[in-house]
Design an enzyme around this catalytic site. Structure first.
Site, PDB file in Angstrom:
ATOM      1  N   LYS A  47       0.842  -1.199   0.000  1.00  0.00           N
ATOM      2  CA  LYS A  47       0.000   0.000   0.000  1.00  0.00           C
ATOM      3  C   LYS A  47       0.876   1.247   0.000  1.00  0.00           C
ATOM      4  O   LYS A  47       1.929   1.280   0.647  1.00  0.00           O
ATOM      5  CB  LYS A  47      -0.914  -0.029   1.237  1.00  0.00           C
ATOM      6  N   SER A  84      -9.825   2.473   2.998  1.00  0.00           N
ATOM      7  CA  SER A  84      -8.882   3.164   2.141  1.00  0.00           C
ATOM      8  C   SER A  84      -7.957   2.232   1.361  1.00  0.00           C
ATOM      9  O   SER A  84      -7.318   2.643   0.398  1.00  0.00           O
ATOM     10  CB  SER A  84      -8.020   4.114   2.987  1.00  0.00           C
ATOM     11  N   SER A 125     -10.373   0.070   7.325  1.00  0.00           N
ATOM     12  CA  SER A 125      -9.812   0.193   5.977  1.00  0.00           C
ATOM     13  C   SER A 125      -9.126  -1.047   5.433  1.00  0.00           C
ATOM     14  O   SER A 125      -8.676  -1.054   4.294  1.00  0.00           O
ATOM     15  CB  SER A 125      -8.830   1.372   5.917  1.00  0.00           C
TER      16      SER A 125
END
Length: 495
Positions: A78, A158, A182
């Protein structure tokens, strides 16, 4: 072997050790899949040279008999994790051009174990969002579709890029971070497994901060066994992180027996919320029956302060964000606005932040600054902190009464169309966290497991919440649920 990118971590690890495949072959298969899937906008910084270099090194380690469990396995990282020499922007314009001179502890641990980094993954800006629509890179897109509808769907947020990449078999697994859901919400939206460990299990050092008392890294994988394998590598004490716990990391995979006989699973009445879709309610009931059939005892419980969780979260998280994001000022790194003749330091701050931060980040920073301001600190922030303590005590009381894990829905709905939520009312997006934020406020481990499909053929997930530091037991309960649910659906390839 063909379609090597479709393997999970455990399958690929076993194939590597048996000599049936090489890490280079696995990596090349994933790199091709990534290049063919630009329409998903999941990978935003590709690193094929680094990937192949690490894959070759991993093959050498495997040949030499020095192969940790993650050795040679291609994964995505990420964009919130700092990676040395590789852009790490947290999907924000204000960090444009930033290439760290250091590596986050979690990504370093994965690299040290021989894992192969394929590149950086899309996300909501500074992890603020539930649909991956606040990213400077543009929207990440789910590989799933509603029936014959061509409308693009959100992979959640997210960690939307991570979810999309794993579900579409662009990588074998990915890192995510979870501040209010998330990891678990996007995992549920795309039919994969995502676990948020106990706060302090994984180091936060080198992870771009959103809300420091809530953020926690975790793996997003194709199944529970893979989550156990990857989580063990990501965990561990880090002296560079004062919130990192000095606690031994067990062999999580070895704890996956599927035996949950005698375990007490709590069903909190407060999670039966008004307006909950019937198919979510039905899936929840079916999940409880599955665990009961596996030998667990189902117990109705109460978590009375649950109704205050969202308001408390949306005071505490923005307050911490406003503090953390104050460091982005155009002075030391990242973007600096073009200044006019006579502009001083104040104008540089204002222009840089106005240009660099997106609307959702600006909204949360302004809320956070407001609740921390003189005259409102006690009325909002201190009160939210007290509510947080009460929420944590609710869980402590339930666990003290003998409950081993808690079963809830993971999300209030299946995935929705890109633009559908934000165009109606951006605040409605916050309701996506309704089942997940309590876990972050209490610092507990939580896992989302795919358990079924809705009427439109989209994945639905169930959440299990565990006792603090008992991720092994939580993973084993999730393993039993996964086995009973038998979820095998995959998105049809349209990209």
């Amino acid at each position: 072997m063909s379609d090597l990118n479709k393997l999970g971590l455990a399958e690929a690890r076993d194939a590597l050790r048996a000599g049936d495949v090489t890490s280079v072959e696995l990596t090349e298969s994933c790199l091709k899949a990534i290049d063919d899937a630009d329409a998903l906008n999941a990978f935003v910084h590709k690193t094929p040279e680094i990937a192949l270099e690490r894959a070759k090194a991993a093959d050498e380690r495997i040949k030499a008999g020095d192969a940790p469990s993650m050795c040679g396995l291609p994964i995505g990282i990420k964009d919130l994790f700092c990676t040395k020499g590789v852009p790490s922007q947290a999907a924000s314009k204000i960090l444009e051009g930033f290439k760290p001179e250091y590596e986050s502890t979690v990504s370093q641990q994965l690299a040290d174990s021989g894992a192969v980094m394929l590149g950086k993954l899309n996300m909501d800006e500074f992890a603020m969002g539930s649909s991956n629509e606040t990213s400077v890179y543009g929207n990440a897109v789910s590989p799933w579709r509603r029936g014959n509808d061509d409308a693009q769907l959100t992979p959640g947020g997210s960690s939307g890029g991570s979810a999309s990449a794993v579900a579409a078999d662009l990588c074998l697994a990915a890192t995510g971070t979870d501040t209010g859901g998330s990891i678990r919400q996007p995992a549920a939206f795309v039919g994969i497994t995502g676990i948020k460990p106990t706060y302090g299990r994984c180091s936060r050092w080198g992870i771009v901060a959103f809300a420091s008392s809530l953020d926690q890294a975790g793996p997003m994988t194709k199944n529970v066994r893979d989550a156990a394998i990857m989580l063990e590598t990501m965990c561990g004490h880090d002296p560079k992180d004062s919130t990192s716990t000095e606690l031994a990391v067990p062999n999580f995979e070895a704890m996956l027996t599927g035996d949950i006989k005698g375990k007490k699973i709590g069903i909190p009445k407060e999670y039966r919320m008004e307006g909950m879709p019937a198919e979510i309610e039905k899936l929840w009931a079916e999940g409880a029956e599955m665990l009961k059939a596996a030998g667990a005892e189902i117990v109705d419980i109460s978590l009375p302060h649950t109704k205050y969780a969202l308001p408390a979260y949306y005071v505490i998280a923005p307050a911490e964000a406003s503090s953390n994001l104050a460091r982005y000022d155009g002075v030391r790194y990242g973007r600096r606005a073009q200044l006019a003749q006579g502009d001083g330091i104040t104008e540089m701050y204002e222009k840089t932040r106005a240009e660099g931060f997106g609307h959702e980040v600006q909204r949360r920073v302004m809320i956070g600054t407001y609740v921390l301001s003189a005259g409102f600190y006690d009325a909002y922030y201190n009160r939210a902190r007290k509510v947080r303590t009460l929420i944590k005590k609710d869980f402590e009381d339930v666990f003290a009464a003998g409950i081993d894990a808690i079963l809830t829905p993971a999300t209030p709905s299946a995935s929705f169309g890109l633009g559908e939520m934000t165009e109606a009312d951006p605040v409605q997006m916050y309701l996506n966290d309704v089942f997940t934020v309590t876990v972050n406020l209490a610092g507990l481990p939580g896992i989302s497991v795919p358990a079924g499909l809705d009427q439109q053929g989209l994945p639905l997930g169930l959440q299990l919440i565990g006792r603090p530091w008992e991720e092994g037991d939580l993973l084993n309960t999730a393993y039993a649920l996964e086995s009973a649910a038998g979820f095998v659906a995959k998105p049809g390839k349209w990209w």
